[in-house]
Design a protein around this motif. Structure first.
Motif, PDB file in Angstrom:
ATOM      1  N   GLY A 101       0.806  -1.214   0.000  1.00 31.39           N
ATOM      2  CA  GLY A 101       0.000   0.000   0.000  1.00 31.39           C
ATOM      3  C   GLY A 101       0.841   1.267   0.000  1.00 31.39           C
ATOM      4  N   ARG A 102       0.190   2.382   0.256  1.00 29.58           N
ATOM      5  CA  ARG A 102       0.845   3.703   0.257  1.00 29.58           C
ATOM      6  C   ARG A 102       1.291   4.041   1.683  1.00 29.58           C
ATOM      7  N   TYR A 103       2.573   4.425   1.830  1.00 30.51           N
ATOM      8  CA  TYR A 103       3.085   4.810   3.140  1.00 30.51           C
ATOM      9  C   TYR A 103       4.353   5.631   2.945  1.00 30.51           C
ATOM     10  N   ASP A 104       4.853   6.205   3.997  1.00 32.45           N
ATOM     11  CA  ASP A 104       6.139   6.896   3.977  1.00 32.45           C
ATOM     12  C   ASP A 104       7.195   5.966   4.546  1.00 32.45           C
ATOM     13  N   ASP A 105       8.288   5.808   3.816  1.00 31.17           N
ATOM     14  CA  ASP A 105       9.357   4.902   4.234  1.00 31.17           C
ATOM     15  C   ASP A 105      10.011   5.415   5.507  1.00 31.17           C
ATOM     16  N   PRO A 106      10.011   4.612   6.589  1.00 27.49           N
ATOM     17  CA  PRO A 106      10.590   5.086   7.853  1.00 27.49           C
ATOM     18  C   PRO A 106      12.071   5.419   7.766  1.00 27.49           C
ATOM     19  N   ALA A 107      12.810   4.722   6.903  1.00 23.30           N
ATOM     20  CA  ALA A 107      14.255   4.923   6.841  1.00 23.30           C
ATOM     21  C   ALA A 107      14.637   6.222   6.150  1.00 23.30           C
ATOM     22  N   THR A 108      13.872   6.621   5.135  1.00 23.61           N
ATOM     23  CA  THR A 108      14.252   7.780   4.329  1.00 23.61           C
ATOM     24  C   THR A 108      13.229   8.908   4.371  1.00 23.61           C
ATOM     25  N   GLY A 109      12.007   8.595   4.804  1.00 22.14           N
ATOM     26  CA  GLY A 109      10.930   9.578   4.765  1.00 22.14           C
ATOM     27  C   GLY A 109      10.305   9.745   3.396  1.00 22.14           C
ATOM     28  N   LEU A 110      10.787   8.974   2.400  1.00 26.00           N
ATOM     29  CA  LEU A 110      10.258   9.108   1.051  1.00 26.00           C
ATOM     30  C   LEU A 110       8.855   8.511   0.943  1.00 26.00           C
ATOM     31  N   PRO A 111       7.982   9.119   0.133  1.00 27.91           N
ATOM     32  CA  PRO A 111       6.669   8.512  -0.099  1.00 27.91           C
ATOM     33  C   PRO A 111       6.803   7.255  -0.951  1.00 27.91           C
ATOM     34  N   VAL A 112       6.142   6.179  -0.523  1.00 31.98           N
ATOM     35  CA  VAL A 112       6.142   4.920  -1.257  1.00 31.98           C
ATOM     36  C   VAL A 112       4.749   4.718  -1.839  1.00 31.98           C
ATOM     37  N   TYR A 113       4.686   4.589  -3.153  1.00 29.85           N
ATOM     38  CA  TYR A 113       3.422   4.398  -3.858  1.00 29.85           C
ATOM     39  C   TYR A 113       3.293   2.942  -4.290  1.00 29.85           C
ATOM     40  N   ASP A 114       2.075   2.443  -4.296  1.00 27.31           N
ATOM     41  CA  ASP A 114       1.796   1.052  -4.640  1.00 27.31           C
ATOM     42  C   ASP A 114       1.460   0.949  -6.125  1.00 27.31           C
ATOM     43  N   THR A 115       2.217   0.135  -6.878  1.00 26.83           N
ATOM     44  CA  THR A 115       1.914  -0.078  -8.297  1.00 26.83           C
ATOM     45  C   THR A 115       1.130  -1.363  -8.538  1.00 26.83           C
ATOM     46  N   TYR A 116       1.029  -2.229  -7.540  1.00 29.84           N
ATOM     47  CA  TYR A 116       0.501  -3.574  -7.777  1.00 29.84           C
ATOM     48  C   TYR A 116      -0.940  -3.522  -8.273  1.00 29.84           C
ATOM     49  N   LEU A 117      -1.193  -4.215  -9.378  1.00 25.31           N
ATOM     50  CA  LEU A 117      -2.490  -4.319 -10.048  1.00 25.31           C
ATOM     51  C   LEU A 117      -2.973  -2.995 -10.617  1.00 25.31           C
ATOM     52  N   LYS A 118      -2.062  -2.033 -10.745  1.00 25.48           N
ATOM     53  CA  LYS A 118      -2.378  -0.778 -11.421  1.00 25.48           C
ATOM     54  C   LYS A 118      -1.694  -0.784 -12.787  1.00 25.48           C
ATOM     55  N   SER A 119      -2.383  -0.243 -13.765  1.00 26.51           N
ATOM     56  CA  SER A 119      -1.825  -0.152 -15.108  1.00 26.51           C
ATOM     57  C   SER A 119      -2.518   0.981 -15.844  1.00 26.51           C
ATOM     58  N   GLY A 120      -2.038   1.264 -17.048  1.00 23.11           N
ATOM     59  CA  GLY A 120      -2.682   2.279 -17.873  1.00 23.11           C
ATOM     60  C   GLY A 120      -2.760   3.637 -17.201  1.00 23.11           C
ATOM     61  N   GLN A 121      -3.884   4.338 -17.427  1.00 24.10           N
ATOM     62  CA  GLN A 121      -4.036   5.699 -16.907  1.00 24.10           C
ATOM     63  C   GLN A 121      -4.013   5.770 -15.386  1.00 24.10           C
ATOM     64  N   PRO A 122      -4.615   4.822 -14.646  1.00 20.47           N
ATOM     65  CA  PRO A 122      -4.513   4.894 -13.183  1.00 20.47           C
ATOM     66  C   PRO A 122      -3.061   4.864 -12.689  1.00 20.47           C
ATOM     67  N   LEU A 123      -2.207   4.081 -13.318  1.00 18.53           N
ATOM     68  CA  LEU A 123      -0.803   4.061 -12.914  1.00 18.53           C
ATOM     69  C   LEU A 123      -0.099   5.334 -13.388  1.00 18.53           C
ATOM     70  N   ALA A 124      -0.457   5.828 -14.574  1.00 21.38           N
ATOM     71  CA  ALA A 124       0.095   7.103 -15.038  1.00 21.38           C
ATOM     72  C   ALA A 124      -0.253   8.223 -14.063  1.00 21.38           C
ATOM     73  N   ASP A 125      -1.467   8.170 -13.507  1.00 25.52           N
ATOM     74  CA  ASP A 125      -1.879   9.185 -12.531  1.00 25.52           C
ATOM     75  C   ASP A 125      -1.025   9.124 -11.266  1.00 25.52           C
ATOM     76  N   VAL A 126      -0.600   7.915 -10.880  1.00 24.38           N
ATOM     77  CA  VAL A 126       0.288   7.776  -9.726  1.00 24.38           C
ATOM     78  C   VAL A 126       1.622   8.467 -10.008  1.00 24.38           C
ATOM     79  N   PHE A 127       2.177   8.240 -11.195  1.00 17.94           N
ATOM     80  CA  PHE A 127       3.433   8.900 -11.556  1.00 17.94           C
ATOM     81  C   PHE A 127       3.276  10.418 -11.571  1.00 17.94           C
ATOM     82  N   THR A 128       2.156  10.875 -12.113  1.00 16.31           N
ATOM     83  CA  THR A 128       1.910  12.320 -12.156  1.00 16.31           C
ATOM     84  C   THR A 128       1.794  12.892 -10.743  1.00 16.31           C
ATOM     85  N   ALA A 129       1.038  12.209  -9.886  1.00 11.70           N
ATOM     86  CA  ALA A 129       0.849  12.690  -8.512  1.00 11.70           C
ATOM     87  C   ALA A 129       2.155  12.712  -7.728  1.00 11.70           C
ATOM     88  N   SER A 130       3.078  11.812  -8.065  1.00 13.04           N
ATOM     89  CA  SER A 130       4.355  11.750  -7.341  1.00 13.04           C
ATOM     90  C   SER A 130       5.266  12.921  -7.667  1.00 13.04           C
TER      91      SER A 130
END
Length: 411
Positions: A101-130
């Motif tokens: 799922g979506r969380y902030d990495d405790p070691a670096t503080g970086l946002p971690v986004y979930d790609t699993y079972l996402k493709s096409g425009q929904p996954l493109a939207d994740v890249f855009t939002a990041s």
């Protein structure tokens, strides 16, 4: 020549020191340098000025087993702003069919986004939002069409094209060599996340080579693709020749030996037999209640090259037959250069069906998704032997091999 005890100890100490510092050489002095190692050695020039996101998991490590996310996050030459996790997650805590799922990495503080079972425009939207400009991919594959990380690669390439992002693929070895493609080729009507596009069951390619093939053959909109191939890797190399540390790419892929058999024995996921999940030897142990030594005897009787079969009994701690003792076989590969994992997997399906009257395919048609068509299942049900089943995919495999050849980087 006679060596003193002191000389022997000195030699052993030097060998251990070389191994611990990463200076040991494999395969006659060659050293495999991963795509990330070459990227870092060049001062990350390929990423200069870009906000960078990385698609990776626990296998994204350096030679001294530091994670590349930690390395880049600590380096001012890289503007690392996001991480994208595949199946099993960025830190690898989820079992098959799961993610973190979506969380902030405790070691670096970086946002971690979930790609699993996402493709096409929904996954493109994740890249855009990041907010990233460039997406970097660095995950260790195991060489099988149904191992989902290569389809994460494909989906992320497609999404990056839709989002107008650049895509960089960092190379790692195919642990079971890149000598040849083996097995049936996916038929498009059977496309799923365990096989998006028509490639062979054991593709015999590295992730850089696959990315080139995906971009050249399958993407509707070509992506702005950059690749960083390895150096020092030959197509005949098994993983241990690389000198690189092995990190399990997923919870049930503990060793390179697992990867060696996986492209054949994973077919047992499509049956009512255990594929060894819940044991210390997944995909090397296969079995079910009611099977005895007749299966190992039948399999050994085929004289399959490079492998022998031991009558085995085990009790999985999870998955099929959890907590129950089952009988079956354990594969022992004694000549990995001669071993054909896909033909062996088919032979085991054929013999299991003949010696055990409880044999059945999973009711959801999973075997067809794994093999890429209904042909393997229907031929086995009709009584075909191993050679007849293998002959059924010969023409399509030769056609794929010709396409594949155009995208190979390593020789």
């Amino acid at each position: 020549m006679t060596l003193s005890r002191r000389a022997l100890l000195t030699t052993a100490t030097a060998t251990a020191t070389a191994a611990s510092t990463g200076t040991a050489r494999a395969s006659g002095g060659r050293r495999t340098r991963t795509g990330f190692e070459r990227l870092a050695a060049d001062g990350y020039a390929l990423l200069d000025g870009d906000r960078v996101g990385v698609v990776t998991n626990p296998t994204g490590v350096t030679r001294d087993v530091r994670h590349i996310v930690d390395v880049m996050h600590a380096d001012d030459r890289v503007d690392l702003t996001a991480v994208f996790g595949p199946e099993h997650g960025f830190r690898g805590t989820a079992q098959a069919g799961g993610s973190e799922g979506r969380y902030d990495d405790p070691a670096t503080g970086l946002p971690v986004y979930d790609t699993y079972l996402k493709s096409g425009q929904p996954l493109a939207d994740v890249f855009t939002a990041s907010g990233v400009d460039t997406v970097v991919f660095d995950i260790q594959d195991v060489g099988a069409r149904f191992y989902t990380y290569i389809w994460t690669l494909y989906d992320c390439m497609e999404a990056a094209a839709l989002a107008g992002r650049r895509f960089v693929v960092l190379d790692r070895p195919n642990p079971v060599t890149g000598r040849a493609a083996l097995g049936p080729v996916l038929h498009p009507e059977f496309a799923t996340f365990v096989g998006r596009r028509p490639i062979a069951q054991a593709h015999g390619m590295t992730v850089v080579e696959l990315a080139r093939l995906f971009d050249g053959e399958f993407l509707t909109t070509p992506v702005a693709l950059e690749t960083v191939p390895m150096t020092g890797w030959r197509r005949s190399d098994f993983y241990d020749a690389s000198g690189l540390p092995w990190v399990p790419p997923s919870p049930n892929m503990p060793t390179p030996q697992t990867a060696l058999v996986y492209s054949g024995t994973c077919l047992f996921e499509g049956t009512n037999l255990s594929e060894g999940r819940g044991t210390t030897r997944p995909f090397e142990l296969l079995g079910a209640e009611g099977i005895d030594g007749a299966w190992a005897a039948a399999a050994n009787g085929l004289g399959l090259p490079g492998v022998r079969f031991r009558e085995a009994y085990f009790a999985p701690v999870f998955s099929k037959f959890q907590g129950r003792t089952v009988g079956g076989v354990q594969l022992h590969v004694h000549d990995r250069a001669a071993f054909d994992p896909v033909r062996t997997g088919i032979a085991l399906l054929v013999t299991a069906r003949r010696v055990w009257d409880g044999f059945a395919w999973r009711s959801d048609g999973w075997i067809d998704k794994l093999t890429g068509s209904a042909r393997v299942r229907t031929m086995i049900d009709a009584g075909a032997d191993t050679d007849e089943v293998v002959a059924g995919w010969r023409a399509e495999l030769e056609a794929f091999r010709r396409v594949r050849e155009r995208y190979l980087v390593h020789r």
